[in-house]
Scaffold this motif. Structure first.
Motif, PDB file in Angstrom:
ATOM      1  N   LEU A 167       0.784  -1.236   0.000  1.00 24.87           N
ATOM      2  CA  LEU A 167       0.000   0.000   0.000  1.00 24.87           C
ATOM      3  C   LEU A 167       0.816   1.287   0.000  1.00 24.87           C
ATOM      4  N   ASP A 168       2.146   1.184  -0.115  1.00 21.42           N
ATOM      5  CA  ASP A 168       2.914   2.428  -0.169  1.00 21.42           C
ATOM      6  C   ASP A 168       4.113   2.260  -1.086  1.00 21.42           C
ATOM      7  N   ALA A 169       4.734   3.374  -1.410  1.00 20.85           N
ATOM      8  CA  ALA A 169       5.846   3.378  -2.358  1.00 20.85           C
ATOM      9  C   ALA A 169       7.050   2.593  -1.846  1.00 20.85           C
ATOM     10  N   THR A 170       7.258   2.551  -0.527  1.00 25.55           N
ATOM     11  CA  THR A 170       8.417   1.817  -0.011  1.00 25.55           C
ATOM     12  C   THR A 170       8.228   0.305  -0.167  1.00 25.55           C
ATOM     13  N   LEU A 171       7.007  -0.186   0.031  1.00 27.31           N
ATOM     14  CA  LEU A 171       6.749  -1.610  -0.190  1.00 27.31           C
ATOM     15  C   LEU A 171       6.813  -1.947  -1.676  1.00 27.31           C
ATOM     16  N   THR A 172       6.281  -1.064  -2.513  1.00 28.99           N
ATOM     17  CA  THR A 172       6.368  -1.292  -3.959  1.00 28.99           C
ATOM     18  C   THR A 172       7.829  -1.305  -4.379  1.00 28.99           C
ATOM     19  N   GLN A 173       8.643  -0.416  -3.817  1.00 28.88           N
ATOM     20  CA  GLN A 173      10.068  -0.394  -4.139  1.00 28.88           C
ATOM     21  C   GLN A 173      10.750  -1.664  -3.665  1.00 28.88           C
ATOM     22  N   ALA A 174      10.319  -2.226  -2.555  1.00 32.97           N
ATOM     23  CA  ALA A 174      10.880  -3.493  -2.084  1.00 32.97           C
ATOM     24  C   ALA A 174      10.607  -4.609  -3.100  1.00 32.97           C
ATOM     25  N   VAL A 175       9.426  -4.589  -3.729  1.00 30.69           N
ATOM     26  CA  VAL A 175       9.109  -5.553  -4.791  1.00 30.69           C
ATOM     27  C   VAL A 175      10.070  -5.337  -5.966  1.00 30.69           C
ATOM     28  N   VAL A 176      10.228  -4.088  -6.379  1.00 32.48           N
ATOM     29  CA  VAL A 176      11.129  -3.742  -7.485  1.00 32.48           C
ATOM     30  C   VAL A 176      12.558  -4.188  -7.171  1.00 32.48           C
ATOM     31  N   ASP A 177      13.018  -3.927  -5.955  1.00 35.41           N
ATOM     32  CA  ASP A 177      14.380  -4.303  -5.552  1.00 35.41           C
ATOM     33  C   ASP A 177      14.566  -5.815  -5.568  1.00 35.41           C
ATOM     34  N   TRP A 178      13.542  -6.548  -5.118  1.00 35.40           N
ATOM     35  CA  TRP A 178      13.608  -8.007  -5.124  1.00 35.40           C
ATOM     36  C   TRP A 178      13.731  -8.520  -6.556  1.00 35.40           C
ATOM     37  N   ILE A 179      12.951  -7.957  -7.453  1.00 36.76           N
ATOM     38  CA  ILE A 179      13.021  -8.372  -8.857  1.00 36.76           C
ATOM     39  C   ILE A 179      14.391  -8.021  -9.436  1.00 36.76           C
ATOM     40  N   ALA A 180      14.916  -6.852  -9.101  1.00 41.02           N
ATOM     41  CA  ALA A 180      16.248  -6.462  -9.578  1.00 41.02           C
ATOM     42  C   ALA A 180      17.315  -7.438  -9.093  1.00 41.02           C
ATOM     43  N   ALA A 181      17.090  -8.032  -7.921  1.00 44.01           N
ATOM     44  CA  ALA A 181      18.027  -9.022  -7.372  1.00 44.01           C
ATOM     45  C   ALA A 181      17.817 -10.414  -7.971  1.00 44.01           C
ATOM     46  N   GLY A 182      16.760 -10.577  -8.781  1.00 49.19           N
ATOM     47  CA  GLY A 182      16.496 -11.854  -9.445  1.00 49.19           C
ATOM     48  C   GLY A 182      15.109 -12.408  -9.212  1.00 49.19           C
ATOM     49  N   GLY A 183      14.453 -11.998  -8.125  1.00 46.27           N
ATOM     50  CA  GLY A 183      13.086 -12.452  -7.857  1.00 46.27           C
ATOM     51  C   GLY A 183      13.008 -13.900  -7.428  1.00 46.27           C
ATOM     52  N   PRO A 184      11.798 -14.476  -7.451  1.00 47.76           N
ATOM     53  CA  PRO A 184      11.576 -15.843  -6.962  1.00 47.76           C
ATOM     54  C   PRO A 184      12.516 -16.859  -7.615  1.00 47.76           C
ATOM     55  N   GLY A 185      13.122 -17.687  -6.783  1.00 44.34           N
ATOM     56  CA  GLY A 185      14.025 -18.721  -7.257  1.00 44.34           C
ATOM     57  C   GLY A 185      15.470 -18.287  -7.336  1.00 44.34           C
ATOM     58  N   VAL A 186      15.700 -16.974  -7.448  1.00 44.70           N
ATOM     59  CA  VAL A 186      17.056 -16.454  -7.542  1.00 44.70           C
ATOM     60  C   VAL A 186      17.448 -15.746  -6.251  1.00 44.70           C
ATOM     61  N   ALA A 187      16.525 -14.980  -5.701  1.00 45.88           N
ATOM     62  CA  ALA A 187      16.799 -14.213  -4.479  1.00 45.88           C
ATOM     63  C   ALA A 187      15.619 -14.366  -3.520  1.00 45.88           C
ATOM     64  N   ASP A 188      15.921 -14.389  -2.243  1.00 41.72           N
ATOM     65  CA  ASP A 188      14.863 -14.398  -1.240  1.00 41.72           C
ATOM     66  C   ASP A 188      14.199 -13.024  -1.215  1.00 41.72           C
ATOM     67  N   PRO A 189      12.905 -12.975  -0.870  1.00 39.69           N
ATOM     68  CA  PRO A 189      12.267 -11.659  -0.753  1.00 39.69           C
ATOM     69  C   PRO A 189      12.944 -10.843   0.351  1.00 39.69           C
ATOM     70  N   PRO A 190      13.029  -9.526   0.175  1.00 48.85           N
ATOM     71  CA  PRO A 190      13.584  -8.694   1.250  1.00 48.85           C
ATOM     72  C   PRO A 190      12.784  -8.885   2.533  1.00 48.85           C
ATOM     73  N   GLU A 191      13.446  -8.747   3.648  1.00 46.43           N
ATOM     74  CA  GLU A 191      12.813  -8.927   4.953  1.00 46.43           C
ATOM     75  C   GLU A 191      11.526  -8.112   5.063  1.00 46.43           C
TER      76      GLU A 191
END
Length: 130
Positions: free
Chosen positions: A84-108
């Motif tokens: 519901l906010d830009a910081t959580l959306t950015q956490a999704v973006v950052d996770w994908i930049a790190a590789g996303g599911p199967g490549v990187a764990d979701p940020p804490e």
């Protein structure tokens, strides 16, 4: 007609904009347009905006599908709720930049937002696809 397969390193992201997700009636303090813009501008994101995914009690819902590399590494589709906010959306973006599911764990920060599939999907998906 099927959707094209995302490029290597690209995760398909499905953003719910159904009856609850993306509405100012339910979430008046969320900048819903900004969320769409933030995801669509992110490198490695193949954004699809969809109608209701049946996850209304946990809106706004974002579903991240693994990249081809993530699928090869055993990555699974990941449902995220209450984004519901830009910081959580950015956490999704950052996770994908790190590789996303199967490549990187979701940020804490995203771990409490990981959830089971929405009711409509869970009711129709085979058990091994959930």
């Amino acid at each position: 007609m099927s959707s094209p397969i995302p490029a290597a390193g690209t995760c398909r992201v499905v953003l719910c904009r159904g009856c609850c997700c993306g509405t100012t009636d339910k979430h008046p303090d969320t900048d819903h347009r900004q969320q769409v813009d933030q995801l669509s501008a992110a490198a490695g994101v193949d954004l699809a905006v969809t109608g209701c995914l049946g996850n209304c009690e946990r809106s706004n819902t974002i579903v991240v599908l693994p990249s081809p590399a993530g699928r090869a590494a055993g990555g699974r589709v990941t449902w995220l709720g209450r984004i519901l906010d830009a910081t959580l959306t950015q956490a999704v973006v950052d996770w994908i930049a790190a590789g996303g599911p199967g490549v990187a764990d979701p940020p804490e920060r995203l771990v409490p937002h990981v959830q089971p599939p929405g009711r409509r999907i869970a009711a129709t998906a085979p058990a091994d696809a959930r």
